[in-house]
Design a protein around this motif. Structure first.
Motif, PDB file in Angstrom:
ATOM      1  N   UNK A 203       5.373   1.051   5.881  1.00 34.74           N
ATOM      2  CA  UNK A 203       4.199   2.260   6.510  1.00 34.74           C
ATOM      3  C   UNK A 203       5.375   3.198   6.583  1.00 34.74           C
ATOM      4  N   UNK A 204       6.760   3.399   7.195  1.00 35.09           N
ATOM      5  CA  UNK A 204       7.653   3.814   6.818  1.00 35.09           C
ATOM      6  C   UNK A 204       7.434   5.392   5.648  1.00 35.09           C
ATOM      7  N   UNK A 205       7.216   4.408   4.694  1.00 41.81           N
ATOM      8  CA  UNK A 205       7.026   5.541   3.663  1.00 41.81           C
ATOM      9  C   UNK A 205       6.192   6.205   3.345  1.00 41.81           C
ATOM     10  N   UNK A 206       4.808   5.296   3.530  1.00 41.20           N
ATOM     11  CA  UNK A 206       3.373   5.940   3.833  1.00 41.20           C
ATOM     12  C   UNK A 206       3.460   7.600   4.835  1.00 41.20           C
ATOM     13  N   UNK A 207       3.982   6.940   5.866  1.00 40.76           N
ATOM     14  CA  UNK A 207       4.581   8.210   6.867  1.00 40.76           C
ATOM     15  C   UNK A 207       5.298   9.333   5.854  1.00 40.76           C
ATOM     16  N   UNK A 208       6.842   8.649   6.093  1.00 42.19           N
ATOM     17  CA  UNK A 208       6.940   9.960   5.135  1.00 42.19           C
ATOM     18  C   UNK A 208       6.024  11.045   4.299  1.00 42.19           C
ATOM     19  N   UNK A 209       5.870  10.348   3.212  1.00 41.44           N
ATOM     20  CA  UNK A 209       4.992  10.851   1.780  1.00 41.44           C
ATOM     21  C   UNK A 209       3.957  11.603   2.848  1.00 41.44           C
TER      22      UNK A 209
ATOM     23  N   UNK B 263      11.264  -6.229   6.891  1.00 41.35           N
ATOM     24  CA  UNK B 263       9.785  -6.645   7.029  1.00 41.35           C
ATOM     25  C   UNK B 263       9.613  -4.748   5.481  1.00 41.35           C
ATOM     26  N   UNK B 264       8.483  -5.552   5.067  1.00 36.96           N
ATOM     27  CA  UNK B 264       8.445  -4.829   3.339  1.00 36.96           C
ATOM     28  C   UNK B 264       6.902  -4.108   3.736  1.00 36.96           C
ATOM     29  N   UNK B 265       6.480  -4.461   4.446  1.00 36.75           N
ATOM     30  CA  UNK B 265       5.434  -3.769   5.265  1.00 36.75           C
ATOM     31  C   UNK B 265       5.877  -2.322   6.207  1.00 36.75           C
TER      32      UNK B 265
END
Ligand code: PMP
Ligand code: GLN
Length: 385
Positions: free
Chosen positions: A51-57, A45-47
């Protein structure tokens, strides 16, 4: 490097390289269509990636708590209440792990001592036996009878004695695609009553179950749940086997012991992925579609293979389909699987390595967690064999 000159005293004398690694290695070497190791070949899922990218950033890149992030434990608690009307306390009864394998290993390490007996049903997922042996335990093998792979309820009671410490069950079942029924769980609950035996319930394919069959989780049977460690894996649920994020559910006193082992095996698992999954599973629609989704893939695979000389065995869950090749060849499963890679360009997993004595039923396991294009390529090859 010069080899070690001392005596190795191998703790796992008979253990070979995992059949999944072997077959995937061969598939790569020969450029074969790889239906061996169980992993999807379609995107996740892209979503979820967002979400993973968001939390990493956003800076969520340091150790997670040993027990797992609060948000994910709460979300899992809600998921089990929603799916099974079972309540696990997020702080005291739920722990996040680095995948199902680590959860299984830590559970075995926490409870199995030298000479304790552990009952395993064969064919059995490859990690159970070595984990028991590494912890000094003795494996007792029960058989799931070919071709239905149901528990033999006459045999099981005979395997239990005062040394039995643990029974490991797995539903839906890898490699056979069989599932435990309500009556099986009731029988197990009764059989173990009054004994100091814990159940390790491998439910990593909990959502991958077909024909509207209810997944019979141990958590639905209160007396059984009170002696069980239930193992799940988001690798299966979210098509992301490389993320190695899973969980364990258990009553508080079992969980306390589990954590003593878990904290020294891995301590904590991937932080941003835990946060991302907690957002994602708060929406049940993100996992409730999986049964139908994989049933369609199973049906597509089966429909295409019907025209071949393989005989199709029943499959009620997981993303694996067993095919019987006894009308094609007398070769043993391992040799036949290797021949399929080298001569026909398709990789499957022989089932014999899932038995300690390499029982050979002339069946191979094919993973259908694949795009239609891959399934089509497989069909074309299988129909030529
Ligand atoms: N149990 C079973 C039955 C499995 O098939 C697998 C992996 N395919 C696991 C446990 C391990 O799960 P994970 O990949 O999350 O370690
Ligand atoms: N569980 C996957 C399978 O059954 C493989 C896991 C692994 O490679 N260890 O194919």
């Amino acid at each position: 490097m010069d080899l070690f000159q001392g005596n190795l005293h191998s703790k796992l004398l008979k253990t070979e390289t995992s059949i999944f690694a072997v077959m995937t290695g061969l598939a790569k070497e020969y450029g074969a269509v790889n239906l061996s190791q169980g992993f999807p070949d379609f995107p996740i899922s892209e979503e979820l990636i967002d979400r993973v990218t968001y939390y990493m950033k956003s800076g969520f890149n340091q150790y997670a708590p040993m027990t797992g992030v609060d948000e994910l434990r709460k979300a899992i608690s809600l998921m089990f209440r929603h799916n099974h009307d079972a309540y696990y306390h997020p702080d005291r009864e739920i722990n996040i792990t680095a995948g199902g394998t680590q959860a299984l290993y830590a559970a075995i390490a926490a409870f199995v001592r030298k000479d304790d007996e552990v009952i395993i049903f064969e064919p059995a997922y490859d990690s159970y036996g070595p984990a028991v042996q590494l912890n000094g335990g003795i494996v007792k093998y029960a058989r799931l009878e070919f071709p239905d792979f149901r528990i033999n309820w006459d045999e099981l009671p005979r395997l239990i004695n005062h040394r039995t410490k643990m029974v490991i069950i797995n539903t839906p079942h890898n490699p056979t695609g069989s599932v435990l029924r309500e009556e099986d769980l009731i029988k197990l609950e009764r059989l173990l009553e009054g004994r100091d035996i814990v159940v390790l319930s491998d439910e990593v394919y909990e959502h991958l179950i077909f024909e509207n069959i209810q997944h019979q989780s141990v958590c639905r049977f209160p007396k059984l749940a009170s002696r069980s460690l239930l193992v799940g894996s988001f690798g299966k649920t979210f098509h992301a086997t490389g993320w190695k994020t899973g969980f364990v559910l258990a009553p508080e006193n079992l969980m306390k012991e589990f954590r003593k082992a878990h904290q020294f095996i891995v301590f904590a698992s991937n932080t941003p992925i835990q946060y991302a999954i907690s957002d994602y599973i708060n929406n049940p629609a993100n996992y409730l579609y999986l049964g139908k989704f994989y049933q369609e893939k199973r049906d597509l695979f089966v429909e295409k293979v019907k025209a071949s000389r393989f005989n199709i065995l029943p499959c009620f869950g997981t993303y694996f389909q067993l095919l019987d090749y006894s009308s094609i060849s007398d070769e043993n499963e391992m040799d036949f699987a290797v021949q399929l890679v080298k001569e026909y360009g398709i990789a499957a997993v022989p089932v014999s390595p899932f038995y300690h004595n390499k029982s050979d039923n002339k069946v191979l396991r094919f993973c259908f967690a694949k795009q239609e294009e891959t399934i089509d390529k497989a069909r074309e090859i299988l129909c030529r064999i």
